[in-house]
Design a protein around this motif. Structure first.
Motif, short mmCIF file in Angstrom:
data_model
loop_
_atom_site.label_atom_id
_atom_site.label_comp_id
_atom_site.label_asym_id
_atom_site.label_seq_id
_atom_site.Cartn_x
_atom_site.Cartn_y
_atom_site.Cartn_z
N ASP A 147 0.83 -1.19 0.00
CA ASP A 147 0.00 0.00 0.00
C ASP A 147 0.88 1.25 0.00
OD1 ASP A 147 -2.99 -0.99 0.76
OD2 ASP A 147 -1.51 -2.20 1.81
N ARG A 149 0.31 5.72 0.36
CA ARG A 149 -0.63 6.83 0.62
C ARG A 149 -0.05 8.11 0.03
NH1 ARG A 149 -5.08 7.65 3.42
NH2 ARG A 149 -4.99 5.51 4.23
N ASP A 249 -8.77 6.64 -5.51
CA ASP A 249 -8.52 6.07 -4.19
C ASP A 249 -8.88 4.58 -4.22
OD1 ASP A 249 -7.95 6.21 -1.33
OD2 ASP A 249 -10.10 5.91 -1.06
N HIS A 276 -3.85 4.81 -1.70
CA HIS A 276 -4.81 5.46 -0.80
C HIS A 276 -4.58 6.97 -0.89
CE1 HIS A 276 -5.86 1.57 1.03
NE2 HIS A 276 -4.56 1.30 0.94
N ASN A 278 -5.27 10.81 0.39
CA ASN A 278 -5.72 11.66 1.48
C ASN A 278 -6.73 12.68 0.97
OD1 ASN A 278 -4.01 10.50 3.43
ND2 ASN A 278 -2.30 11.77 2.77
#
Length: 394
Positions: A147, A149, A249, A276, A278
């Motif tokens: 993952d 972000r 996302d 992912h 924000n």
């Protein structure tokens, strides 16, 4: 381990899945258990190591569609781990003929192409000398998922993100051979490189992993000091990941050939990076369009005004006509998200009237005067008419 012992194992129970589990469910269950039970995560824990080997063995069969089908059929014929069932051996009443069950080649009464458990075991265990032995066949490496972000703006415009990843990789010392540099493995004499040996137990002939080479078909006399002869070691590596503009996302990005190394010169698996994003404090997203809620006063909508609002790259000005309703959406063409196909979305600006929390005496007096001047205008006239019709019909 004999074929009978192997079949009596419940691989579905080892992975904690049902016998009708999908391939994805099996993969997810295996990855979860492998991470929990991996020797690197449980140093010195013999039980965890044994459990890791058991789930790996189960995954090796259930993740292969052909082997899984053969395994399921063999367990159905064999009794699903409960032995050979009532009636026992033999050809008497209530029993069965062992030769009929295994249908061994050359056995009395065997019919070519008749199938049976013997054929299943032959395919499942790849009898010695058969082409395409699973011990020596190249196998693709497992895919790896991780993952990352990123900020909202990076998702819209695209970004290059460095990432540190710890995962199995081909041993750099032996280049994946498992042998100490300067030495090479040699073919196992016991199994002839097939990785399997066949032994007889009375009327039965079983294929099982070769005890000398542990089913690999190779003997490593001098193992690599880094990987202990496995050819694979866990490494921490730094990758530079290119995040494309307009990524959503939860979207996965595939990096071909960046997963776990293959076995027996098989291809390397892929790396999947799940992104992912924000949230932005002001902007939102609807497909390729950017969204922005802009607070305005009642006077601005009633009398008309000119609004200047930000975009992700600058600003844009709107002419708001007099009498504009709250909630109206204004559109700025081409100020949204540009995708890789060249299509660009718009900026959607929603006008929302704000009500002041506190008003001084002068403002209240002016507002009361406005209310009196517009008392004849009923914004809920149509709704009130509907209420009256409902009341008459009640």
């Amino acid at each position: 381990m004999s074929a009978r012992d192997w079949i009596e194992k419940d691989f579905y129970r080892e992975l904690g899945v049902s016998s009708d589990a999908s391939a994805d469910e099996i993969k997810r269950a295996y990855r979860k258990l492998a991470r929990e039970m991996h020797p690197d995560a449980n140093p010195g824990d013999a039980k965890a190591e044994a459990r890791f080997k058991a789930v790996s063995e189960a995954n090796g069969v259930l993740s292969d569609p052909v082997k899984r089908k053969q395994y399921d059929e063999a367990r159905r014929l064999y009794g699903g781990g409960g032995g050979f069932g009532g009636g026992g051996f033999g050809g008497g009443r209530g029993g069965f003929d062992v030769n009929d069950l295994f249908n061994r080649a050359g056995g009395a009464g065997a019919q070519p192409g008749a199938g049976g458990l013997g054929d299943l075991l032959g395919g499942l265990f790849n009898r010695r000398g058969g082409a395409g032995s699973s011990a020596t066949r190249p196998r693709r490496g497992e895919d790896v998922e991780t993952d990352v972000r990123i900020d909202f703006t990076e998702a819209v415009k695209g970004a290059t993100v460095p990432m540190r990843l710890s995962s199995p990789a081909a041993c750099g010392t032996c280049n994946g051979s498992g042998a100490r540099p300067g030495t090479v493995p040699h073919t196992c004499v016991n199994c002839g490189g097939a990785g399997l040996v066949t032994r007889s137990q009375g009327a039965f002939a079983f294929s099982e992993p070769c005890p000398d080479c542990r089913g690999t078909g190779r003997i490593i006399d001098d193992p690599c000091p880094e990987c202990g002869g496995e050819g694979v070691s866990t490494k921490t590596r730094t990758l530079t990941i290119r995040i494309p503009a307009g990524v959503d996302d939860g979207q996965r990005i595939r990096l071909a050939g960046q997963g776990e190394p293959g076995r027996n010169n098989g291809p390397t698996g892929d790396l999947f990076v799940r992104v992912h994003v924000n949230p932005h404090p002001f902007f939102g997203r609807s497909g390729n369009d950017l969204t922005l809620d802009v607070p305005v006063t009642f006077a601005e909508l009633a009398l008309g005004t000119t609004l200047t609002v930000p975009t992700l790259e600058g600003k844009v000005t709107f002419k708001v006509p007099a009498g504009t309703a709250s909630g109206r959406i204004l559109r700025a063409k081409g100020k949204g998200i540009e995708k890789r196909d060249g299509k660009t979305g718009d900026l959607l600006v929603k006008l929302l009237v704000t009500v002041p929390n506190n008003m001084d005496a002068q403002a209240r007096e002016a507002l009361e005067a406005y209310a009196a001047a517009t008392a004849q205008h009923d914004p809920r006239a149509e709704l009130n008419a509907l209420l009256e019709s409902k009341g008459r019909s009640a």
